[in-house]
Design an enzyme around this catalytic site. Structure first.
Site, PDB file in Angstrom:
ATOM      1  N   ASN A 226      20.205 -61.992 -25.457  1.00 22.81           N
ATOM      2  CA  ASN A 226      20.254 -61.052 -24.335  1.00 22.81           C
ATOM      3  C   ASN A 226      21.676 -60.886 -23.819  1.00 22.81           C
ATOM      4  O   ASN A 226      22.451 -61.839 -23.802  1.00 22.81           O
ATOM      5  CB  ASN A 226      19.326 -61.525 -23.205  1.00 22.81           C
ATOM      6  CG  ASN A 226      17.895 -61.646 -23.672  1.00 22.81           C
ATOM      7  OD1 ASN A 226      17.518 -61.106 -24.717  1.00 22.81           O
ATOM      8  ND2 ASN A 226      17.088 -62.368 -22.917  1.00 22.81           N
TER       9      ASN A 226
ATOM     10  N   HIS B 267      25.152 -62.396 -28.687  1.00 22.91           N
ATOM     11  CA  HIS B 267      25.331 -60.944 -28.851  1.00 22.91           C
ATOM     12  C   HIS B 267      26.175 -60.329 -27.739  1.00 22.91           C
ATOM     13  O   HIS B 267      26.181 -59.115 -27.548  1.00 22.91           O
ATOM     14  CB  HIS B 267      23.971 -60.245 -28.937  1.00 22.91           C
ATOM     15  CG  HIS B 267      23.227 -60.575 -30.191  1.00 22.91           C
ATOM     16  ND1 HIS B 267      21.882 -60.315 -30.358  1.00 22.91           N
ATOM     17  CD2 HIS B 267      23.627 -61.164 -31.341  1.00 22.91           C
ATOM     18  CE1 HIS B 267      21.503 -60.722 -31.567  1.00 22.91           C
ATOM     19  NE2 HIS B 267      22.529 -61.241 -32.183  1.00 22.91           N
TER      20      HIS B 267
ATOM     21  N   GLY C   4      10.361 -65.336 -26.415  1.00 20.36           N
ATOM     22  CA  GLY C   4      10.478 -63.915 -26.136  1.00 20.36           C
ATOM     23  C   GLY C   4      11.318 -63.137 -27.119  1.00 20.36           C
ATOM     24  O   GLY C   4      12.139 -62.299 -26.735  1.00 20.36           O
ATOM     25  N   THR C   5      11.148 -63.411 -28.410  1.00 20.97           N
ATOM     26  CA  THR C   5      11.877 -62.633 -29.407  1.00 20.97           C
ATOM     27  C   THR C   5      10.964 -62.249 -30.569  1.00 20.97           C
ATOM     28  O   THR C   5      10.101 -63.022 -30.961  1.00 20.97           O
ATOM     29  CB  THR C   5      13.126 -63.380 -29.918  1.00 20.97           C
ATOM     30  OG1 THR C   5      13.852 -62.531 -30.802  1.00 20.97           O
ATOM     31  CG2 THR C   5      12.775 -64.695 -30.594  1.00 20.97           C
TER      32      THR C   5
ATOM     33  N   LEU D 243       4.800 -63.484 -26.333  1.00 24.89           N
ATOM     34  CA  LEU D 243       3.608 -62.739 -25.905  1.00 24.89           C
ATOM     35  C   LEU D 243       2.625 -62.580 -27.048  1.00 24.89           C
ATOM     36  O   LEU D 243       1.416 -62.635 -26.862  1.00 24.89           O
ATOM     37  CB  LEU D 243       4.035 -61.352 -25.393  1.00 24.89           C
ATOM     38  CG  LEU D 243       3.036 -60.541 -24.589  1.00 24.89           C
ATOM     39  CD1 LEU D 243       2.650 -61.277 -23.305  1.00 24.89           C
ATOM     40  CD2 LEU D 243       3.603 -59.159 -24.249  1.00 24.89           C
ATOM     41  N   GLU D 244       3.149 -62.398 -28.238  1.00 19.77           N
ATOM     42  CA  GLU D 244       2.345 -62.181 -29.452  1.00 19.77           C
ATOM     43  C   GLU D 244       3.076 -62.812 -30.631  1.00 19.77           C
ATOM     44  O   GLU D 244       4.268 -63.123 -30.521  1.00 19.77           O
ATOM     45  CB  GLU D 244       2.195 -60.674 -29.696  1.00 19.77           C
ATOM     46  CG  GLU D 244       3.539 -60.007 -29.936  1.00 19.77           C
ATOM     47  CD  GLU D 244       3.546 -58.521 -29.620  1.00 19.77           C
ATOM     48  OE1 GLU D 244       4.660 -57.969 -29.526  1.00 19.77           O
ATOM     49  OE2 GLU D 244       2.468 -57.945 -29.440  1.00 19.77           O
TER      50      GLU D 244
ATOM     51  N   ALA E 189       6.145 -65.343 -20.876  1.00 22.59           N
ATOM     52  CA  ALA E 189       7.166 -66.393 -20.707  1.00 22.59           C
ATOM     53  C   ALA E 189       7.120 -66.985 -19.300  1.00 22.59           C
ATOM     54  O   ALA E 189       7.279 -68.191 -19.115  1.00 22.59           O
ATOM     55  CB  ALA E 189       8.550 -65.805 -20.993  1.00 22.59           C
TER      56      ALA E 189
END
Ligand code: BV8
Length: 234
Positions: A88, A105, A171-172, A198-199, A215
């Site tokens: 992020n 990044h 969360g990636t 989440l998935e 999260a």
């Protein structure tokens, strides 16, 4: 216990920062290669600057969430035994209390001068190419890593991954490399791996354990487990 935590856009979703691939994600309306490549910056510099100026300005309207704050609590107890690396470019980990965040990044709140290489804290817009405070040339760009560019701190990250006791991905989607390859590298070094997402992500099958949910719910629970384990019920 030495832990490496990797985070992605999903950890900031509950704070109101759009993710990339979700329905109304960042890439909606923008082809990645049109806004996040050096070639795009050569072709349409103002459009690219506007894309990042809008994301930089939007930071003022969002706050860290319980997942960011829980990781700061973990850092407080584990100290250097926690290596927190994020894809992020927002500043929510720091505003959540984390002291040592490795932005592989880059960061929205930094500008990079293409002429003199200065790297500066930057709050304002770059669309009008203000002069670089270092060399005076109108060569400032967002200090973010675009596709085709080398992410920051890779040697440190690889060294930490090889010597960790646990690698956790939060969360990636596991769609962008080299970050998407960290789980395989960790597994290859016999490091235990945990996914909080989440998935299922594209690399879910590589993880020792996966927990699916938000999260903001999963991370505080996991942090409390670790803190209890290391004998410091936070
Ligand atoms: C490079 C900064 C040479 C700018 C970004 C190998 C195979 C194939 C391709 C490649 C490869 N190696 C290199 C490539 C090319 C490319 C790449 O990976 N392309 C992809 C598209 C196939 N990689 C590069 O160009 C990289 N550079 O390779 O240099 C090199 C080679 C080797 C070693 C070193 C160097 C540079 C890539 C960096 C580009 N810059 N960001 C900007 O932000 O604008 S990438 C950007 O996109 C993000 O930083 C992040 O990395 C990625 C988005 O992914 P996520 O963060 O995961 O977000 P996403 O929306 O996809 O997913 C969100 C997830 O969260 C979902 O799973 C969702 O379910 C979940 N979620 C949602 N809400 C919640 C949640 N989870 C929990 N709670 C919630 N509430």
């Amino acid at each position: 216990m030495r832990i490496v935590v990797l985070t992605g856009a999903g950890i900031s979703a509950e704070s109101g920062v759009p993710t990339f691939r979700d329905a109304d994600g960042l890439w909606e309306g923008h082809r990645v290669e049109d806004v996040a490549t050096p070639e795009a910056f050569e072709l349409r510099p103002r459009m690219v600057q506007e894309f990042y100026d809008a994301r930089r300005a939007a930071l003022a309207g969002v706050e860290p969430n319980p997942a960011h704050r829980a990781l700061a609590r973990l850092e407080e107890v584990l100290g250097d035994d926690l290596f927190l690396v994020t894809q992020n470019i927002d500043d929510l980990h720091e505003r959540g209390g984390a002291q040592r965040v490795h932005h592989m990044h880059g960061e929205l709140l930094k500008a990079l001068c293409r002429a003199c290489g200065s790297r500066l804290a930057w709050q304002d817009a770059l669309v009008d190419f203000p002069p670089c405070p270092g060399c005076g040339l109108p060569e400032l760009r967002p200090d973010v890593v675009w596709f085709g560019e080398m992410p920051y701190g890779m040697d440190d990250i690889y060294a930490q991954l090889r010597t960790a006791d646990l690698f956790v991905s939060i969360g990636t989607s596991g769609a962008v490399y080299p970050a998407a390859g960290f789980v395989q590298l960790a597994a290859g070094a016999r490091v235990r791996t945990l996914e909080l997402n989440l998935e299922p992500s594209e690399g879910s099958h590589f993880f020792t354990e996966s927990r699916h949910g938000r999260a903001g719910d999963l991370v505080p629970v996991w942090v409390d487990e670790v803190l209890a384990l290391v004998g410091n019920p936070g």
